[in-house]
Design an enzyme around this catalytic site. Structure first.
Site, PDB file in Angstrom:
ATOM      1  CB  THR A  63      -0.955  -0.006   1.209  1.00  0.00           C
ATOM      2  OG1 THR A  63      -1.631  -1.267   1.270  1.00  0.00           O
ATOM      3  CG2 THR A  63      -1.983   1.105   1.119  1.00  0.00           C
ATOM      4  CE1 TYR A  93       1.590  -9.124   2.086  1.00  0.00           C
ATOM      5  CE2 TYR A  93       3.255  -7.431   1.698  1.00  0.00           C
ATOM      6  CZ  TYR A  93       1.975  -7.910   1.517  1.00  0.00           C
ATOM      7  OH  TYR A  93       1.070  -7.191   0.767  1.00  0.00           O
ATOM      8  CE  LYS A 114      -0.684  -7.524   4.300  1.00  0.00           C
ATOM      9  NZ  LYS A 114      -0.243  -6.256   3.643  1.00  0.00           N
ATOM     10  CB  VAL A 129      -1.479  -6.000   7.710  1.00  0.00           C
ATOM     11  CG1 VAL A 129      -0.703  -4.843   7.088  1.00  0.00           C
ATOM     12  CG2 VAL A 129      -0.610  -6.715   8.741  1.00  0.00           C
TER      13      VAL A 129
END
EC number: 4.3.3.7
Length: 300
Positions: free
Chosen positions: A56, A145, A173, A215
């Site tokens: 992001t 992640y 994540k 998240v």
């Protein structure tokens, strides 16, 4: 020192971590002042921590120097109780190692390390990659992640279990889009691994099978509602949690009507935050999509 992360009720990073956008000026430079204001707003509105320079945050289009300067600006402005986690992943192991070392030396509370993208390493390669990162900053808590839709490579639970031999690998994540991923990770890794949903729309279902938090992208806009949803679920008020989940689904869907972070940047602009356009090769949200998004925002 690495914290005790064995308590499911108190994950080290907290429960709502906002994957923060990187604000840009009209000239396309990083807007550090606005980043400071936005991060403090997020902390005051439900976020336990801020994740910088992730997907992001447009990390592929930020230089390492910009990422470092952004971290220094944000970390220096926030209350110490707000965790600041920096994306230090790369598909080049030596680059990821150096970035993680720098994050530790600069005072980061943690690092988000993405599965290497494009070169598609086998599981043994992934193990060695993350082992090198973990060894490079042994006192820095790490969040793995896994986002195979972007990386083209899936980090398997058995590999995660092996990586838990490193005391600083505390969490993951989970952004495969599969609720089963949480179940598989919990079955193999146990409660010592904190699993975070990488998808706002799957937060409540993932909480029900053992995730500890999210998240989040939507927490830029509805952090307090997400906080209430999690607290309601924890306290047994499942009907209230479900009502919030259902109410927010149109927003969750809209924020991924095209590639993240294009919609959230437009949503922030519509909400009074001039965070600027995404950097190329991403492009701004179309006018038609912006109208759809505006309608959803006004209905919240």
């Amino acid at each position: 020192m690495i914290p005790d992360n064995t308590k499911f009720t108190n994950p080290f990073f907290g429960r709502i971590l906002t994957a923060m956008v990187t604000p840009f000026t009209e000239n396309g430079n990083v807007d550090y002042e606005l980043a400071i204001k936005l991060s403090n707003y997020l902390f005051e509105n439900g976020s336990d921590g801020i994740v910088l320079c992730g997907t992001t945050g447009e990390s592929p289009t930020l230089s390492w120097a910009e990422q470092h300067d952004l971290f220094i600006a944000v970390k220096g402005s926030l209350d110490s109780s707000c965790k600041v986690i920096v994306g230090t992943g790369s598909n080049c192991t030596s680059e990821a190692v150096e970035a993680t070392k720098k994050a530790y030396d600069s005072g980061a509370d943690g690092a988000l390390v993405v599965v290497p993208y494009y070169n598609k390493p086998p599981q043994e390669g992934l193990y060695k990659h993350f082992s090198s990162i973990a060894n490079s900053a042994k006192d820095l808590p790490l969040m793995l992640y896994n986002i195979p839709g972007r990386t083209g490579c899936n980090l398997l639970p058995d590999t995660v279990k092996k990586l838990m031999d490193f005391s600083n690998i505390l969490s993951i994540k989970a952004a495969s889009g599969r609720i089963e991923e949480v179940t598989e990770l919990r079955a193999i890794c146990g409660s010592e691994l904190s699993v975070y949903s990488g998808d706002d729309s799957l937060l409540l279902p993932m909480l029900s099978v053992g995730a500890v938090g999210v998240v989040s992208v939507a927490s830029h806009l509805v952090g307090l509602q997400l906080k209430e949803m999690i607290q309601s679920f924890q306290s047994g008020k499942v009907a209230n949690a479900l009502a919030i989940h259902e109410k927010l689904q149109p927003l969750f869907k809209a924020l991924f009507m095209t590639t993240n972070p294009i919609p959230i940047k437009a949503a922030l602009e519509l909400s009074g935050w001039n965070v600027g356009k995404p950097r190329s090769p991403l492009s701004p949200l179309s006018n038609d999509m912006k109208k759809q998004l505006s309608f959803i925002l006004t209905s919240l």
